[in-house]
Design a protein around this motif. Structure first.
Motif, PDB file in Angstrom:
ATOM      1  N   UNK A 161      36.988  55.303 -17.612  1.00  0.00           N
ATOM      2  CA  UNK A 161      37.799  56.282 -18.329  1.00  0.00           C
ATOM      3  C   UNK A 161      37.606  57.669 -17.742  1.00  0.00           C
ATOM      4  N   UNK A 162      38.394  58.584 -18.217  1.00  0.00           N
ATOM      5  CA  UNK A 162      38.360  59.970 -17.779  1.00  0.00           C
ATOM      6  C   UNK A 162      39.738  60.560 -17.964  1.00  0.00           C
ATOM      7  N   UNK A 178      44.255  61.975 -13.582  1.00  0.00           N
ATOM      8  CA  UNK A 178      44.072  62.453 -12.221  1.00  0.00           C
ATOM      9  C   UNK A 178      42.632  62.506 -11.737  1.00  0.00           C
ATOM     10  N   UNK A 179      41.769  61.684 -12.319  1.00  0.00           N
ATOM     11  CA  UNK A 179      40.350  61.705 -11.936  1.00  0.00           C
ATOM     12  C   UNK A 179      39.968  60.613 -10.943  1.00  0.00           C
ATOM     13  N   UNK A 180      40.903  59.741 -10.609  1.00  0.00           N
ATOM     14  CA  UNK A 180      40.635  58.686  -9.643  1.00  0.00           C
ATOM     15  C   UNK A 180      40.407  57.314 -10.246  1.00  0.00           C
ATOM     16  N   UNK A 181      40.728  57.151 -11.529  1.00  0.00           N
ATOM     17  CA  UNK A 181      40.508  55.856 -12.202  1.00  0.00           C
ATOM     18  C   UNK A 181      41.290  54.731 -11.536  1.00  0.00           C
ATOM     19  N   UNK A 182      42.564  54.957 -11.320  1.00  0.00           N
ATOM     20  CA  UNK A 182      43.404  53.909 -10.738  1.00  0.00           C
ATOM     21  C   UNK A 182      42.961  53.582  -9.319  1.00  0.00           C
ATOM     22  N   UNK A 183      42.595  54.588  -8.550  1.00  0.00           N
ATOM     23  CA  UNK A 183      42.105  54.338  -7.189  1.00  0.00           C
ATOM     24  C   UNK A 183      40.819  53.514  -7.227  1.00  0.00           C
ATOM     25  N   UNK A 184      39.949  53.808  -8.177  1.00  0.00           N
ATOM     26  CA  UNK A 184      38.706  53.049  -8.317  1.00  0.00           C
ATOM     27  C   UNK A 184      38.997  51.610  -8.750  1.00  0.00           C
ATOM     28  N   UNK A 242      32.573  57.087 -16.786  1.00  0.00           N
ATOM     29  CA  UNK A 242      33.438  58.249 -16.972  1.00  0.00           C
ATOM     30  C   UNK A 242      33.625  58.997 -15.654  1.00  0.00           C
ATOM     31  N   UNK A 243      34.884  59.257 -15.318  1.00  0.00           N
ATOM     32  CA  UNK A 243      35.217  60.069 -14.157  1.00  0.00           C
ATOM     33  C   UNK A 243      35.645  61.438 -14.661  1.00  0.00           C
ATOM     34  N   UNK A 244      34.926  62.465 -14.251  1.00  0.00           N
ATOM     35  CA  UNK A 244      35.206  63.837 -14.692  1.00  0.00           C
ATOM     36  C   UNK A 244      36.389  64.423 -13.922  1.00  0.00           C
ATOM     37  N   UNK A 292      40.516  69.403 -20.849  1.00  0.00           N
ATOM     38  CA  UNK A 292      40.430  69.322 -22.315  1.00  0.00           C
ATOM     39  C   UNK A 292      40.449  67.865 -22.782  1.00  0.00           C
ATOM     40  N   UNK A 293      41.295  67.059 -22.175  1.00  0.00           N
ATOM     41  CA  UNK A 293      41.348  65.634 -22.514  1.00  0.00           C
ATOM     42  C   UNK A 293      40.002  64.985 -22.225  1.00  0.00           C
ATOM     43  N   UNK A 294      39.404  65.350 -21.107  1.00  0.00           N
ATOM     44  CA  UNK A 294      38.087  64.819 -20.736  1.00  0.00           C
ATOM     45  C   UNK A 294      37.062  65.100 -21.845  1.00  0.00           C
TER      46      UNK A 294
END
Length: 180
Positions: A9-10, A13-19, A119-121, A142-144
């Protein structure tokens, strides 16, 4: 089989899908983010951004989709499933939007427990907007914060994934899960 459900989660635009895609490339079973499907379905119905026009309906659809993913993990042939976001993310986004939501959102989050949360910041260097992402970087931050607060309120231990290449982020995750 007792399948472990691992949430990544995060904010946007933190890279979740790429991970998630990197983990898929390594042969792991991963469940994609549900919200893009909900957004695209709403667009077919003539609503450009359902979360902005009707956050409760959008969130109800997300909740249902994430519950289906949670249940699908029960019948998986793998001992480990990675999920791009979890049920508590629905609560966090509603809190971010300062929207009220029914008690069953909370109960669903409490009754569907995940085994680990990574968690991806927010990371401005990699942040991009796209056709489904309406948030800017400040909103992502803020969502983070709402995500962290929501998962902590539900008594989860959170593991922060460091800023690094996709390969190294995946390695970090797998090392934390004792899979490397």
């Amino acid at each position: 089989m007792n399948t472990k459900r691992i949430v990544i989660t995060g904010g946007p635009g933190t890279g979740k899908t790429s991970l998630i895609n990197e983990l898929k490339n390594r042969g792991f079973i991963c469940f994609d983010e549900v919200s893009r499907d909900v957004i695209l379905e709403a667009r077919k119905e003539g609503v450009e951004q359902l979360f902005l026009t009707n956050p409760l309906l959008f969130s109800e659809r997300l909740l249902k989709g994430r519950q289906l993913q949670f249940k699908a993990a029960e019948t998986a042939t793998s001992s480990l499933i990675f999920l791009d976001r979890g049920i508590p993310d629905v609560l966090a986004y509603m809190e971010y939007a300062n929207e009220t939501y029914p008690q069953h959102f909370i109960e669903t989050s409490k009754n569907h427990r995940y085994d680990a949360i990574f968690v991806l910041a927010p990371w401005e260097t990699i942040f991009e907007s796209d056709n489904e992402r309406y948030e800017n970087f400040q909103q992502a931050e803020k969502i983070h914060e709402h995500l962290l607060a929501t998962y902590k309120k539900l008594n989860y231990d959170l593991t922060d994934v460091p800023f690094d290449s996709i390969e190294n982020r995946a390695n970090f995750l797998l090392e934390k899960l004792n899979l490397r």
